[in-house]
Design an enzyme around this catalytic site. Structure first.
Site, PDB file in Angstrom:
ATOM      1  N   GLY A 191      71.145  87.821  99.986  1.00  9.04           N
ATOM      2  CA  GLY A 191      72.215  88.677 100.494  1.00  9.04           C
ATOM      3  C   GLY A 191      73.367  87.926 101.130  1.00  9.04           C
ATOM      4  O   GLY A 191      74.051  87.123 100.482  1.00  9.04           O
ATOM      5  N   ASP A 250      60.862  89.891  92.338  1.00  3.83           N
ATOM      6  CA  ASP A 250      62.185  89.653  92.916  1.00  3.83           C
ATOM      7  C   ASP A 250      62.247  88.261  93.536  1.00  3.83           C
ATOM      8  O   ASP A 250      63.189  87.492  93.294  1.00  3.83           O
ATOM      9  CB  ASP A 250      62.482  90.724  93.969  1.00  3.83           C
ATOM     10  CG  ASP A 250      63.789  90.499  94.686  1.00  3.83           C
ATOM     11  OD1 ASP A 250      64.840  90.894  94.152  1.00  3.83           O
ATOM     12  OD2 ASP A 250      63.771  89.914  95.791  1.00  3.83           O
ATOM     13  N   LYS A 310      64.481  84.647  92.504  1.00  5.92           N
ATOM     14  CA  LYS A 310      65.283  83.908  93.475  1.00  5.92           C
ATOM     15  C   LYS A 310      64.784  82.476  93.628  1.00  5.92           C
ATOM     16  O   LYS A 310      65.579  81.544  93.782  1.00  5.92           O
ATOM     17  CB  LYS A 310      65.262  84.638  94.817  1.00  5.92           C
ATOM     18  CG  LYS A 310      65.933  86.011  94.761  1.00  5.92           C
ATOM     19  CD  LYS A 310      65.705  86.809  96.025  1.00  5.92           C
ATOM     20  CE  LYS A 310      66.377  88.173  95.944  1.00  5.92           C
ATOM     21  NZ  LYS A 310      66.093  89.024  97.123  1.00  5.92           N
TER      22      LYS A 310
END
Length: 439
Positions: free
Chosen positions: A137, A204, A208
């Site tokens: 983020g 997820d 990453k």
């Protein structure tokens, strides 16, 4: 001296939580962004699935919305992709590059699966591909690894990169609740999707981890190369066992330089739950926050911490990339592309060096501990600590448990040890196995 003030055209693909926040920031902070870039940024269109949907709450000119993404990307200087998934995102990004647009993406799944092809397309078109928002983020982590630490040698990247799982594990630790009820609470609060599979099964985080490893070790790593184990099997008992050790359970993405069996250099990339000491910096990362711990040869230990998801935090990272690529357009240059010169092999999970916390339900009679110790010795795994508990079961009969924590060893040896322990006649059940990291 007068400078060219022709606006740079920005096309936005997607108008969900992140896309809406990006659109608002571009339109509301136009003067400030223009000052940072050197030319105005003009939002020329927003591609959505349903153009007629009421989006008046965003305060965006409704004429900007279009369902023709294919046409939109051909008339932009910068394309921002926040729709996620593999297709149609991949095709739209490639089409945008073919028409000379630089691309900013938050799409970790696509980048982890097809990053090299996207880089090749960007190189062929002479445009930028930036994706800071794809990992953690708002936390600036990819550009520091790719650019700020380019003159150093990164040896390890250890991180909490999924806010949903961190929220769940943190809540289990602080409340003592079980996994299922904690996930339901996370869904009610908006931290978890209706279908949380991508998060709780580690998909997820694995995507990453692949991106982090590729940048840190100058090696192409895809999500398929990442060992992945989610948190669905973590129990309240595991959380309590960690507490008794002075540890906390976290879902970790671990990327490190390692040596293979023949001593050759390689890369280990894995995602799994692990116990870490409460004194470790990552142990204090609470709720849905993310943090990434980087160990470099010259810089030493660095930690990046912040909000790992959400509209405004992720939009912050997207806009940072937009400003960077816009500056390149103004100055006539490009940012760094793919750097994969090292081409290190991605080694199997068995080559990873780790520790295990093993809980065994065993027969309550003499000689059991000696049999267990023999299995460890046969597999050349050293025991750090062993603890025995005798507790009554539902029928008030005594049951014995052995809790063993190992020294560091190859994961393959540890896994084989656990399999051999399960075959012992005196072992009723291997009740829990969890890796131990960070100490």
């Amino acid at each position: 001296m007068e400078t060219d003030q022709t606006p740079l055209r920005v096309a936005l693909l997607g108008c969900g939580t992140v896309g809406g926040a990006v659109a608002q920031k571009i339109t509301r902070h136009g003067d400030e962004l223009a000052a940072r870039v050197g030319r105005p940024l003009e939002l020329v269109g927003i591609a959505v699935r349903r153009a007629g949907r009421d989006r008046s709450d965003l305060g965006i000119d409704p004429t900007l919305f279009t369902t023709d993404a294919e046409e939109l990307v051909t008339r932009a200087d910068i394309v921002v992709e926040v729709i996620g998934g593999i297709d149609p995102a991949r095709g739209l990004i490639l089409r945008a590059m073919e028409h000379g647009a630089s691309v900013v993406s938050a799409n970790k799944a696509l980048l982890a699966e097809d990053g090299p092809a996207l880089y090749a397309a960007a190189d062929a078109a002479g445009v930028d591909l930036y994706y800071e928002a794809a990992v953690a983020g708002a936390i600036p982590i990819l550009r520091p690894i790719h650019e700020s630490l380019a003159g150093d040698e990164i040896t390890k990247v250890l991180g909490i990169v999924n806010g949903t799982t961190n929220f769940v594990l943190d809540a289990m630790d602080t409340t003592g609740a079980g996994f299922a009820e904690t996930v339901e609470r996370a869904q009610a609060l908006g931290y978890a999707e209706a279908d949380p599979t991508a998060d709780v099964e580690g998909f997820d985080a694995a995507a990453k981890a692949a991106i982090l490893a590729s940048l840190a070790f100058h090696t192409r790593v895809s999500s398929a190369d990442v060992y992945r184990d989610g948190i669905t099997d973590v129990t309240a008992g595991d959380i309590q066992a960690a507490r008794e050790m002075g540890c906390v359970v976290k879902l970790l993405a671990i990327c490190e330089r390692v040596e293979g069996e023949g001593g050759e250099p390689g890369v280990s990339v894995r995602v799994h739950p692990a116990m870490i000491p409460r004194t470790h910096p990552l142990a204090s990362v609470r709720e849905a926050f993310n943090a990434v711990f980087v160990d470099a040869a010259a810089a030493g230990e660095l930690m990046f911490y912040g909000q790992g998801a959400g509209g405004d935090p992720t939009a912050s990272a997207v806009l940072g990339d937009v400003v960077a690529v816009a500056r390149h357009r103004v100055a006539g240059g490009r940012g760094p592309g793919e750097i994969a010169y090292a081409d290190l092999p991605v080694l199997p999970m068995g080559s990873a060096q780790t520790r295990y916390h093993i809980s065994l339900d065993v027969a309550d009679r003499p000689g059991v501990l000696a049999q267990v110790a023999r299995i460890f010795a046969e597999h050349e795994v050293s025991i750090e600590t062993v603890r025995q508990q005798v507790v009554p079961d539902e029928d008030e009969q005594a049951r014995a448990y052995l809790i063993v924590v190992t020294h560091t060893a190859a994961d393959a040896a540890l896994s084989a040890t656990v399999d051999a322990l399960a075959d012992l006649e005196t072992v009723n059940e291997v009740t829990s196995v969890m890796r131990v990291e960070g100490s």
